[in-house]
Design an enzyme around this catalytic site. Sequence first.
Site, PDB file in Angstrom:
ATOM      1  CG  ASP A 187      16.396 -21.669 -85.383  1.00  0.00           C
ATOM      2  OD1 ASP A 187      16.541 -22.061 -84.212  1.00  0.00           O
ATOM      3  OD2 ASP A 187      16.483 -20.469 -85.732  1.00  0.00           O
ATOM      4  CG  ASP A 216      14.978 -17.229 -89.939  1.00  0.00           C
ATOM      5  OD1 ASP A 216      14.428 -17.419 -88.825  1.00  0.00           O
ATOM      6  OD2 ASP A 216      15.285 -18.171 -90.694  1.00  0.00           O
ATOM      7  CG  ASP A 269      14.032 -16.923 -85.251  1.00  0.00           C
ATOM      8  OD1 ASP A 269      14.983 -17.580 -85.713  1.00  0.00           O
ATOM      9  OD2 ASP A 269      13.736 -15.772 -85.615  1.00  0.00           O
ATOM     10  CG  ASP A 288       1.812 -36.459 -93.581  1.00  0.00           C
ATOM     11  OD1 ASP A 288       1.319 -35.839 -92.638  1.00  0.00           O
ATOM     12  OD2 ASP A 288       1.570 -36.198 -94.779  1.00  0.00           O
ATOM     13  CD  GLU A 328      -2.133 -37.361 -90.476  1.00  0.00           C
ATOM     14  OE1 GLU A 328      -2.769 -36.334 -90.236  1.00  0.00           O
ATOM     15  OE2 GLU A 328      -1.395 -37.476 -91.481  1.00  0.00           O
TER      16      GLU A 328
HETATM   17  C1  BGC Z   1      -0.343 -33.219 -92.089  1.00  0.00           C
HETATM   18  C2  BGC Z   1      -0.758 -31.908 -92.668  1.00  0.00           C
HETATM   19  C3  BGC Z   1      -0.373 -31.895 -94.132  1.00  0.00           C
HETATM   20  C4  BGC Z   1      -0.944 -33.118 -94.865  1.00  0.00           C
HETATM   21  C5  BGC Z   1      -0.287 -33.315 -96.179  1.00  0.00           C
HETATM   22  C6  BGC Z   1      -1.233 -34.159 -92.834  1.00  0.00           C
HETATM   23  O1  BGC Z   1      -2.109 -34.877 -92.328  1.00  0.00           O
HETATM   24  O2  BGC Z   1      -0.514 -33.336 -90.700  1.00  0.00           O
HETATM   25  O3  BGC Z   1      -0.214 -30.822 -91.988  1.00  0.00           O
HETATM   26  O4  BGC Z   1      -0.857 -30.743 -94.736  1.00  0.00           O
HETATM   27  O5  BGC Z   1      -0.736 -34.296 -94.135  1.00  0.00           O
HETATM   28  O6  BGC Z   1       1.015 -33.775 -96.008  1.00  0.00           O
END
Ligand code: BGC
Length: 545
Positions: free
Chosen positions: A33, A29, A25, A204, A273
């Site tokens: 960041d 806050d 940070d 993701d 992922e």
């Molecule tokens: C991310 C998580 C997230 C989920 C929904 C995942 O696999 O790594 O942190 O909550 O996707 O977006």
Amino acid sequence: MSKMTPNDWWKGSVIYQIYPRSYQDTNNDGVGDLNGIAKRLSYIRDLGVDAVWISPFFQSPMDDFGYDVSDYCAIDPMFGSMQDFDKMLAKAHSLGLKVMIDLVLSHSSDQHPWFAQSRLSRDNERSDWYVWADPQPDGTPPNNWLSIFGGSAWQWESTREQYYLHNFLSSQPDLNFHCSEVQGALLDVARFWLDKGVDGFRLDTINFYVHDKQLRSNPALSPEQRNESIAPSVNPYNYQNHLYSKNQPENLVFLKRLRTLLDQYEGRTLLGEVGDAQYGLEILGQYTAGNQGAHMCYAFEFLQSRCLTPDWISTTFARLQDVAADGWACWAFSNHDVMRHISRWDLSQQAAKCHSTLMMTMRGSACIYQGEELGFTEAKLPFHALQDPYGIEFWPEFNGRDGCRTPMVWDAQANNGGFSNGNAWLPVSDDHLHKAPSNQVGIAGSMYSHYQQAIAMRHAYPALARGELLDMQASDRTLGFQRELDGQIIYCIFNLSEAPVQVDMPAGEWQVIEQKLDGLVVPETGEKVMLNAWHYVIALQILEK
Ligand code: BGC
């Protein structure tokens, strides 16, 4: 052939994951960041990694801490400005670090203007941008799909008198990838960031992009078939075989479009992922084969509670060879979604060092998570300190993900360990303070120095990252294997246990390049070597001229 061009930097790379809320940070806050990341880039460069992956910093109501995006092309003010991003990116590049950002395309926030419009009526311009469905005649949801974060995957919307799909929180509505305008809009998002100069995307949940158009219910799994590789055992999400809610063949069609876009730029990469308890490696194989989808996929095999026994590692690599021979995995032991591996596998510092060396000998790319290089354990938090809705839902059997997301520490003596002079959004763990870089960087034998050394070894011997995996042998305690690239052969043997074990060095001439042996014995060919707990030998074959 191992011919690498600079554009192939991702292949076998070491990636450092930054969870921006908890890194550094700079405006007090209590939340990290982009300027904080910029400030710490030289620390990251000194670790020796190739790239950073930064978890989302886009505009978001933060229900899922940034994984719920309300504007894909804006920086959330809590993280700074677009100018701060540009400066951080330029600094990373000047230090020789690649920057990967996290694109959360499967769903948006319910605060995204696309959803605000879509939910208004059944016939507006964006009415089919999300997955809407009528209730069953008895008013219940259209099918049995479950949300990972608990309960049905369907949320009622009174204005349309329909349900919408959400695989995660109800405030994370699922975008409808069957709608071509949605795909187009998401490709525009990717183009925006590619034009800015990012080196790649961590994508993701790529196997969740597309849903079954017919909305068929998922079949049940028998209790023996359930496993907790992507959700804790108390989560009924594990009871289903998610045949229809995810893993649809059309995912690859979108990935190919994204790859085609990416290939118009130099040296960019896609790290997908893939979360699936049944078919994870198969899907990894499908999505990364043949240079047409993702470059690499993030594997969940070593993110589970199951320890890295020799047998589990060799079974995983054998399976990978069977179902994903042409694919490319990216391994991680820790991240922002799972308990830190030192606690998950109850590792001593010595065992943790052995694991880090092991990771750096694995074929594939490798991802380390902030704090891992310092030996962070899972932080313990009382219920009232929890922030993660997933943990709040399944407490007390599953405590959620806050324990792996507590702030980095930088200076053992400073306020909040040097993370922030404000009120940190999650408490800094007292157990982490003495592990601060101020106590580890430049100190021989520290966890940080160990990671540095293991990463440097991986870079010095490309066979470790990219070579073929030969002759993997697992016993109760030891894992031995060879790696080969362009005639360079490296032998690795690890004692993954607390008990000493005697092993034979293989025939041939070997030069030890890395070892953890008591008494610093340099083993000779065919010699019996005593490996104490968590000891290992890594040796290069000396070829006859
Ligand atoms: C991310 C998580 C997230 C989920 C929904 C995942 O696999 O790594 O942190 O909550 O996707 O977006």
